[in-house]
Each structure stands twice: as structure tokens, then as C-alpha cells.
Enzyme design. Structure first.
Site, short mmCIF file in Angstrom:
data_model
loop_
_atom_site.label_atom_id
_atom_site.label_comp_id
_atom_site.label_asym_id
_atom_site.label_seq_id
_atom_site.Cartn_x
_atom_site.Cartn_y
_atom_site.Cartn_z
N CYS A 221 0.84 -1.18 0.00
CA CYS A 221 0.00 0.00 0.00
C CYS A 221 0.88 1.23 0.00
CB CYS A 221 -0.91 0.01 1.23
SG CYS A 221 0.00 0.01 2.77
N GLY A 222 0.27 2.37 -0.19
CA GLY A 222 1.03 3.60 -0.14
C GLY A 222 0.38 4.69 -0.96
#
Length: 264
Positions: free
Chosen positions: A111-112
Site C-alpha cells: 500500500c502507499g
């Protein structure tokens, strides 16, 4: 009707362990997929090379590159030495808008918010307000079970996430898979749009079901697609709950083993 990968496509997305291994096992393919818009590089994601046109359209909608499918004029898929390139052609008005707010993303299967330059940029990424009708826990359980059955690639090799579009009663209508959970959701969003289902349709009844934890980017993408309910098999994050509450999205998590918890 739930869509499934063809046998030819399935074989292209799996690799067998090297000769001499103790047992024959299949492994999902993961490779870089570059997205360009009118010749300008916009993002590189790590993805499973299936349903790439769905992925391109869904990603463009979820990222706000376009506001409706008609603004995407063409998608050209090309094999490159180290991966794939999806060359998107959009309208001139959309091209100008992208030049004003260009984001460079380095995609991952985790994620990010790669490519954002500041916390202010993050705060500006607010999806529209959505709403959803009520669903029963039985409907959520029915949808999750159907999604598991629809994951034909994951059944063979493991490691792939699934995203499904369901009616209010939990009937699964559409499913997509990818090694990245956010990619699977992009593919689902694109598949709905490519099938003539406008992003605003179904917000009162249908919902998205995911075979993953409930992360911020899944909530954000679901809301960007105009869908008002997201149900996930695993835990939510604090930011996912906060984002869901801020846009009016119903967020359900731990939809498994005869349980389901509503967090927003």
C-alpha cells in the site's frame, strides 16, 4: 453472470516451479505495468497481466485522470522488455488537466501514496460523498463465499486478491483478480464501466466485496467509483475507517466465519 478467465489466459498468468523442484507448483505472474496518457508517463504498477484494459480504465477513473469512460478514447497494450505498457489516449481537455496535476506513482503490491509530495497533497485527495442501502450479514457472507469460488487463479497458485461486484442480496455479478488488492479493485471498476455500468449506478443497492484487509486506498477507490459499501474479509485500518466516515461509505470488515463488523 460472473466473468472468469479463459483457460488460455489462465495459463499465461501462471508459471511452474523450476524443473527439479520437489513438486510441481504454479506461481502467479507479477510484472511492471506502465501507464502512459497521451504519450506522457503517469504510473508504473506491479500487477498480474490479466484484464489490462479493465485495469487501465479503472485506474484512470479511480485516480481522477478521467471523470467518465467516454473521456478515454483508446487503450493500446504493448509488451516491453521488462513488462507491459498501457498507452491511454484521452481527450484534449483531460490531457490539459493532467498536465496541471501530474502525479508520478511507483506502484507496489502493498500500500502507499507514492508520488505525493506533501501531506497537503494527501489531504486534497478527497473522493465524492456516497451512500448505500442496507445489507444483511447473510448477504455479505454469500458474497464473500461467491468471490472465493470465482478466484480461479488464486485457487491454483494462491497469493492473488479478488474484488467482486454484488447485488444487494449478495449475488456476485462480476469478479477480477490480481496480485495487488488495489489493482484487483481497479480492474473491477474498469470492468463495470466497460460493460456500460456508469459509476453512479447501483449506489443504493450493489456493493464491492474484497478478499483482503480494508485499507485506505480501497475505501478511496470504492468511493471514487460512486459505490457506497465496501466489505472486506480482514481487518480495517484506522485511516480506512476515517475516510469511510468522511464520505458516507459503509465499511464492513472481518466478513468471515459467520461474523461481520460494521466500522462506518
Amino acid at each position: 453472470m460472473t466473468e472468469a478467465s479463459t483457460d488460455v489466459q489462465t495459463e499465461a498468468l501462471l508459471r511452474t516451479r523450476p524443473v527439479g523442484a520437489p513438486a510441481d507448483e504454479e506461481v502467479a505472474v507479477e510484472l511492471p505495468v506502465a501507464l502512459t496518457v497521451n504519450g506522457i508517463s503517469q504510473a508504473v504498477m506491479l500487477a498480474t497481466p490479466a484484464d489490462l484494459e479493465d485495469f487501465a480504465l479503472g485506474f484512470a477513473l479511480a485516480e481522477g485522470w478521467i471523470s467518465h469512460p467516454g473521456e478515454l478514447l483508446d487503450i493500446d497494450t504493448e509488451a516491453r522488455a521488462n513488462g507491459m505498457e498501457l498507452a491511454l489516449t484521452v481527450t484534449a481537455a483531460r490531457e490539459q488537466g493532467l498536465k496541471l496535476r501530474r502525479r508520478q506513482l511507483a506502484g507496489r503490491t502493498g500500500c502507499g501514496l507514492c508520488g505525493l509530495e506533501s501531506l497537503a497533497d494527501f489531504a486534497s485527495l478527497q473522493p465524492r460523498h456516497v451512500q448505500a442501502g442496507e445489507v444483511t450479514r447473510d448477504a455479505l457472507a454469500r458474497a464473500m463465499a461467491a468471490l472465493a469460488r470465482a478466484q480461479v487463479l488464486n485457487a491454483r497458485c494462491g497469493g492473488l486478491h479478488g474484488a467482486g461486484w454484488c447485488d444487494a442480496d449478495g449475488t456476485l455479478r462480476l469478479a477480477r483478480e490480481d496480485i495487488g488488492r488495489h489493482n484487483a479493485l481497479d480492474k473491477l471498476i474498469g470492468a463495470r464501466a466497460r460493460g456500460g455500468v456508469e459509476a453512479q449506478v447501483g449506489t443504493q443497492g450493489g456493493f464491492v466485496v474484497m478478499s483482503s484487509r480494508a485499507s485506505h486506498e480501497l475505501v478511496h477507490k470504492t468511493a471514487m467509483a460512486g459505490v457506497g459499501l465496501l466489505a472486506c474479509v480482514s481487518a480495517p485500518s484506522s485511516l480506512a475507517i476515517q475516510t469511510a466516515q468522511s464520505v458516507g461509505l459503509q465499511l464492513w470488515a472481518f466478513v468471515r466465519e459467520n461474523r461481520a463488523t460494521r466500522y462506518a
